[in-house]
Write a protein that holds these residues in place. Sequence first.
Motif, mmCIF file in Angstrom:
data_model
loop_
_atom_site.group_PDB
_atom_site.id
_atom_site.type_symbol
_atom_site.label_atom_id
_atom_site.label_comp_id
_atom_site.label_asym_id
_atom_site.label_seq_id
_atom_site.Cartn_x
_atom_site.Cartn_y
_atom_site.Cartn_z
ATOM 1 N N THR A 164 0.862 -1.171 0.000
ATOM 2 C CA THR A 164 0.000 0.000 0.000
ATOM 3 C C THR A 164 0.899 1.222 0.000
ATOM 4 O OG1 THR A 164 -1.842 1.104 1.100
ATOM 5 C CG2 THR A 164 -0.147 0.142 2.514
ATOM 6 N N ASN A 165 0.338 2.359 -0.396
ATOM 7 C CA ASN A 165 1.157 3.564 -0.435
ATOM 8 C C ASN A 165 0.466 4.701 0.296
ATOM 9 O OD1 ASN A 165 -0.701 4.802 -2.306
ATOM 10 N ND2 ASN A 165 0.281 3.651 -3.958
ATOM 11 N N ARG A 166 1.136 5.824 0.352
ATOM 12 C CA ARG A 166 0.619 6.959 1.108
ATOM 13 C C ARG A 166 -0.620 7.559 0.456
ATOM 14 N NH1 ARG A 166 6.536 9.699 2.572
ATOM 15 N NH2 ARG A 166 7.115 8.115 4.113
ATOM 16 N N MET A 167 -0.689 7.480 -0.857
ATOM 17 C CA MET A 167 -1.875 7.972 -1.547
ATOM 18 C C MET A 167 -3.102 7.154 -1.158
ATOM 19 S SD MET A 167 -3.042 10.225 -3.628
ATOM 20 C CE MET A 167 -1.606 10.859 -4.451
ATOM 21 N N ASP A 168 -2.935 5.845 -1.023
ATOM 22 C CA ASP A 168 -4.050 5.001 -0.576
ATOM 23 C C ASP A 168 -4.528 5.439 0.798
ATOM 24 O OD1 ASP A 168 -3.817 3.523 -2.904
ATOM 25 O OD2 ASP A 168 -2.465 2.048 -2.001
ATOM 26 N N GLN A 169 -3.591 5.756 1.694
ATOM 27 C CA GLN A 169 -3.959 6.219 3.031
ATOM 28 C C GLN A 169 -4.746 7.515 2.979
ATOM 29 O OE1 GLN A 169 -0.373 6.558 5.387
ATOM 30 N NE2 GLN A 169 -0.923 4.722 6.547
ATOM 31 N N VAL A 170 -4.298 8.430 2.143
ATOM 32 C CA VAL A 170 -4.962 9.731 2.030
ATOM 33 C C VAL A 170 -6.389 9.571 1.540
ATOM 34 C CG1 VAL A 170 -4.974 11.875 0.704
ATOM 35 C CG2 VAL A 170 -2.854 11.069 1.732
#
Length: 692
Positions: A32-38
């Motif tokens: 997963t990446n930070r964009m997914d978190q956002v």
Amino acid sequence: MRKESIKTDMKNKVSVLMDVSSSMQVNGFEETNRMDQVLEYWHGKLVEKDFIFEKYVFNSKIRSVQKFAVFKSKNRVSQTHLYKNLGKMIDKCDKNNSQALICFTDGVDSSEDSKDELLEIVEGSEIPVYFIPTELNVPSKPYIAVERLEVDSTSLVGSRVPVNMLAQFSNTISRPITLKIKKENKIVFEKEVKVFHNGSQKKRIAFDLPIPTAGIHLFTGEIYYGDEKMVSLNWSVHGLEKETRKFLLYQGALDWGTRHLRGVLDHKNNFDLDVLFHPDFKSSGLSTNGRKNNFPTQDKLNEYNVIVLLNLNKRQITEDMSAKIRKFVKEGGSVLFIISNPQASKEFSNSSLEKLLPVTFLNQPEGQSRQDIATNSFLKDVSRVSTFREDSFTRSKERGQKLPPLFSFELTREGALNSIFDFAKKDNIYQKELLPKFRDLSPVKSAKAGAVILVDHQKPGEGVRQIVLAVQNFGRGKSAVLTSDTLWPWKLRTLSSDSNLYQLFWKNLLNWLSAGQKSQPHWVLNSVVCKSGQKAKLKFNIPKRSKMVYSDFKFEVRQGEHVSELHLNKSENANIYLGDLQIDGNKEYEISAKVDDEVISQTVVSGILKLKDIELRVLKPDINFMEEIAELSGGKVIRMNEKFDWEYWLPTLSPVEVTTTEDRLWHKPWIFILLVSLILAEFLVRRKYKLI
């Protein structure tokens, strides 16, 4: 009177800025990446609020969007201009009456922008900034980049040309890297470089390369991390036939070491030595005070490669001499200042000569004599014995002297990398017993910023390491200080008659100092690598001794199969011509100066891509930056595991009640009086003009 209440249906207007740069799209350890978190936070905790959201995304620039989704950059890597874009966004919020700015980011600004301008914007605005940082741990990409490479474009045959490389490493480099220098696909130099784990850093790597023959020598520098080649770039050095090097030894007093230096340098092995004494020196008890200063003129000085100043006191070096020496060094010559007298050295504190040298001198005279007591006593005794007598009396007298001890040179890390001391190596390992030894030492205060200490020493029982030999670049030349004697005790007392160690040290030192001054025209570059998109600064030096002029030359640039003419302009220095070259990508540019199609000097400039990949190198979220901006603006840093408390941090606007009051004017007495007065006035006017 009529009273009514109107409730307005107002909504909060909030601007939302989302970071969509490359570091936001790097997968972490759980795919997963930070964009997914956002996006998860946005859809789960913010979007349902009945507000007016104005949505924007940014990497290098800001753009408005209808909805937030996964944004893929067209380029493989994009930079984050966080400081600049955040400032623009705050200005935009002020203009469109937004009540707050919510920013999703990891706080990484990979540009070279300063945040000072952003801080000024935040201080002048009333817009609260709420940061929602993305703190997902993602792996950084290892990187190595060469930012600067300094090397002379020309060098004499048989010499070694020094190379200074400035490399930058990421904090993911966990093992030593390997530097390989190749010539014609053969390794001519290899070195393992240890990198300390203190985050992204720069490291200087110094080495030197042999120039065995005349002509163009093309070198390739490669840096490996494990088996992966991280860097590859080329440069060239033009080998020149040996030329005689001239040295000036200028003395303020007699010195036992002079005759030994003359034996090394005087008209031998392409060396030419001139020895001059200051008119104020004393010999055989006869003073020569009052003689005219015999220091050479500026034009005469320019004939020398190196000036050696020995046993001078401050009174003997005039301001005019200092100015001449300074100009000589600034234009490419070198100066070596030798002083072992502690008292005399303190006289040079804050002097014009000190400004040229790599050290600062102590300024508190301690009344020390030229040498220590033991040395003075020894020299006094020896002076009574003729050095030309070889009878049994002389030898017995010399054997009876109590000789002061000698102290060995101790190389610093920079000294161990310098070719000056290669003569003391066996199997590529320095042998301490082969290094020079000295008796007298004049302590100095400190080395200047930019100076390089090659040799120091710590006497037994003393806690401070004293500088023995230090050097620095000054203009296009070099300046050096030797705070010991001229090493004649080492030659006389410890070296056998067939040893050449003393000669090798002085030849190597003076060769190294004179490497910067040549009689043949040559290119002068601050660095042979240049970032793409910038202009490489070019200098071409035509020394007076070459007897050549600018109109003799044709300058050209070759890139691949394309050849173009290069034009240079005069500089303030009559011998130097300047130009620049636009660098595009990681291409190589071969720059030549020709006379009648013969290459007189040639160099190579390598383009290096801008370090935009830094986006994938510095991936640790900068929480401190976000907290600083949030506190200054009246906002807050809200972690992703927290709920966005709208009512506390950004309350909903309450309905506004508008009250209207109606009052009938016909019932006011002053209205009645006004009407009657008007009617009466009309009646009187009509009577006067007989209208009724």
